[in-house]
Design a protein around this motif. Structure first.
Motif, short mmCIF file in Angstrom:
data_model
loop_
_atom_site.label_atom_id
_atom_site.label_comp_id
_atom_site.label_asym_id
_atom_site.label_seq_id
_atom_site.Cartn_x
_atom_site.Cartn_y
_atom_site.Cartn_z
N ILE A 117 0.15 -0.27 7.12
CA ILE A 117 0.53 -1.49 6.42
C ILE A 117 2.01 -1.45 6.03
O ILE A 117 2.72 -2.45 6.12
N ALA A 118 2.46 -0.28 5.57
CA ALA A 118 3.82 -0.17 5.04
C ALA A 118 4.86 0.16 6.10
O ALA A 118 6.05 0.19 5.79
N ASP A 149 -0.29 -3.60 -0.04
CA ASP A 149 0.61 -4.73 0.19
C ASP A 149 1.14 -5.29 -1.13
O ASP A 149 2.31 -5.67 -1.23
N ASP A 195 5.10 -5.51 -2.20
CA ASP A 195 5.72 -6.79 -2.55
C ASP A 195 6.20 -6.81 -4.01
O ASP A 195 7.24 -7.39 -4.32
N TRP A 235 8.11 0.51 -0.89
CA TRP A 235 7.00 1.18 -0.21
C TRP A 235 6.64 2.51 -0.86
O TRP A 235 5.52 3.01 -0.67
N SER A 287 -1.75 -4.59 12.31
CA SER A 287 -0.92 -4.71 11.11
C SER A 287 0.55 -4.89 11.49
O SER A 287 1.27 -5.71 10.90
N GLN A 318 3.09 -8.36 10.83
CA GLN A 318 4.35 -8.30 10.08
C GLN A 318 5.58 -8.45 10.97
O GLN A 318 6.49 -9.22 10.67
N SER A 325 4.50 -11.40 5.37
CA SER A 325 4.85 -10.42 4.34
C SER A 325 3.75 -9.36 4.30
O SER A 325 2.64 -9.58 4.79
N PRO A 326 4.04 -8.18 3.73
CA PRO A 326 3.00 -7.17 3.64
C PRO A 326 1.73 -7.67 2.94
O PRO A 326 0.62 -7.37 3.38
N LEU A 327 1.90 -8.44 1.85
CA LEU A 327 0.73 -8.94 1.13
C LEU A 327 -0.07 -9.90 1.99
O LEU A 327 -1.31 -9.82 2.04
N GLY A 338 -1.97 -7.97 4.60
CA GLY A 338 -3.14 -7.31 4.04
C GLY A 338 -4.29 -8.27 3.79
O GLY A 338 -5.45 -7.98 4.09
#
Length: 475
Positions: free
Chosen positions: A43-44, A167, A171, A179, A305, A309, A315-317, A320
């Protein structure tokens, strides 16, 4: 979670241990840490790469380093508890894992972060296997089943909440950590595991400690690295001849590992993997299913993932939240599997087919919507994919172990768990390489990767025929 040989269970704690339920929650905290760290870098990864730099292979190594170290360490992690005491090794693993998390948060380059991820994996492999032995000695009768039943909800909550938590933390950028907070969040969990372990875990040790097969660990580690390293680095380097020689060497070293294990057993010692297991069709079939399935699952998780992105600009959120339908599907699949478990390996077949249908649904969604696709358009296919994942995973270990003798269960369980981690490493390497190597844009790259995923699921479906028809009756 891995297992140690049931025949070696000691009697160092009373049959009914006063603090057993509190101790169980300590073990669950450790399990949650491990599960979160197995997925968070997928995710990151874009945020990490934007901050620290590095190439596409850096993204693959962030996950592969953890799972590869875990795969090798699990082969001997449980035995360390038999030798030195399970409580002691749990604490060593928890302290090391927590320290590794802090080092990851402080990493100053891609190389150091990858190295510290390996540290996490090694200490995780020491910490996690101790749980099964401790639970078997703390609980008895129906309470044992209830205790193991607690791992299902914990896994489900981690599966659903883990990506969202990671996420959100990225953010939110608390204190400018970005991160790095996804690793710092492990510190309170780690502190809980260490303090709780000191206070509430009972002393537990094998009545007959085995001899550690360190040479076998070296063989397995070298063989795994020889396979994974060229798969991750090959594309970026243009696939020179030495990458193929390394992979061939990995196969040879695995053969040497098998030969050495047979020799070690004939000498009267305790091999990491009992050689007689490889003469059982159900077990070898389980290894094949494990490698192929977990490779596809881990590789898909990483690539999807990244696609959300990097390819779609989520966005990461938002990325997710977009994967929540898959997580919900996994929980649904686990629930359905409990109802239809009497159908044995056909449940696993159904899981593989459902996953393939879901992956095909994502391909169709991308074909119709292209780069304009939104999270809700992915949801139906992701629910189907997740349901298939739960259907396959729920009965997998129990079905494979139905084909082994009782005295082989500990060795077989450890080997299967290691294969799960090795398969995850290979999947991140292979599917990540395919995703980054396809020309024509990220949508096309995602489609090609999904077709490879469907191919892996087809191989999984065929390999399932090697498994026993039914799992061993529950005692």
């Amino acid at each position: 979670m891995t297992a140690t040989d049931e025949s070696r269970a000691g009697t160092a704690v009373p049959e009914v241990y006063r603090w057993r339920w509190v101790a169980l929650f300590v073990l669950l905290a450790a399990e949650v840490m491990d599960m979160l760290d197995a997925v968070i870098t997928s995710i990151a990864a874009p945020s990490i790469r934007a901050d620290l730099g590095g190439s596409a292979t850096t993204v693959q190594w962030l996950g592969a380093a953890y799972t590869l170290a875990m795969a090798v360490g699990l082969l001997t992690g449980g035995r360390l508890g038999d030798v030195a005491g399970r409580k002691r090794m749990f604490l060593v693993g928890a302290v090391g894992f927590t320290a590794g998390s802090l080092l990851c948060a402080l990493a100053w380059s891609p190389e150091t972060l990858i190295a510290f991820r390996g540290v996490q994996g090694l200490f995780g492999a020491v910490m996690i296997p101790q749980g099964l032995g401790v639970i078997k000695e703390m609980f008895s009768g129906e309470e044992t089943s209830k205790a193991f039943g607690m791992f299902g909800p914990a896994m489900g909550l981690s599966t659903v909440g883990g990506p969202i938590l990671a996420d959100w933390l990225i953010d939110a950028d608390y204190f400018g950590t970005g991160w790095r907070m996804i690793f710092l969040i492990n510190l309170p969990f780690g502190l809980l595991a260490v303090l709780g372990g000191l206070r509430f875990l009972p002393e537990s040790r094998s009545a007959r400690p085995p001899r550690l097969d360190l040479v076998g660990v070296v063989f397995a580690g070298v063989a795994s690295l020889l396979l994974v390293f060229p798969l991750v680095q090959g594309r970026e380097l243009g696939w020179p001849v030495w990458t193929f020689l390394m992979m061939a060497g990995g196969v040879v070293v695995f053969g040497l590992f098998g030969w050495y294990e047979s020799r070690w057993q004939r000498a009267g010692a305790d091999p990491l993997v009992v050689p007689s297991l490889f003469r059982k069709r159900g077990f070898t079939g389980g290894l094949i299913v494990g490698v192929v399935f977990f490779a596809g699952m881990a590789g898909f998780s990483l690539v999807f993932s990244l696609f959300l992105q990097v390819g779609l600009g989520y966005s990461p959120l938002r990325a997710g939240l977009s994967t929540v339908p898959w997580s919900v599907g996994v929980i649904v699949g686990f629930g359905i599997a409990q109802v239809v478990q009497r159908f044995g390996r056909r449940v696993i077949h159904g899981g593989a087919l459902s996953m393939a249908l879901g992956a095909g649904g994502i391909v169709l969604t991308l074909h119709l919507a292209g780069t304009g696709v939104g999270p809700w358009q992915f949801a139906p296919a992701l629910i189907v994919t997740g349901t298939g994942t739960g259907l396959l995973m729920a009965p997998f270990f129990e079905t494979v172990l139905a084909g082994v003798e009782r005295h082989e269960t500990g060795s077989a369980s450890g080997a299967l768990t290691s294969v799960q981690q090795l398969g995850s490493s290979l999947g991140m390497a292979v599917l990540g390489t395919i995703f980054f190597g396809v020309r024509g844009g990220f949508v096309e790259a995602m489609k090609v990767t999904l077709w490879v995923e469907i191919g892996l699921l087809a191989l999984t479906f065929l390999a399932v025929f090697l498994l026993p028809r039914h799992s061993r009756p529950r005692e």
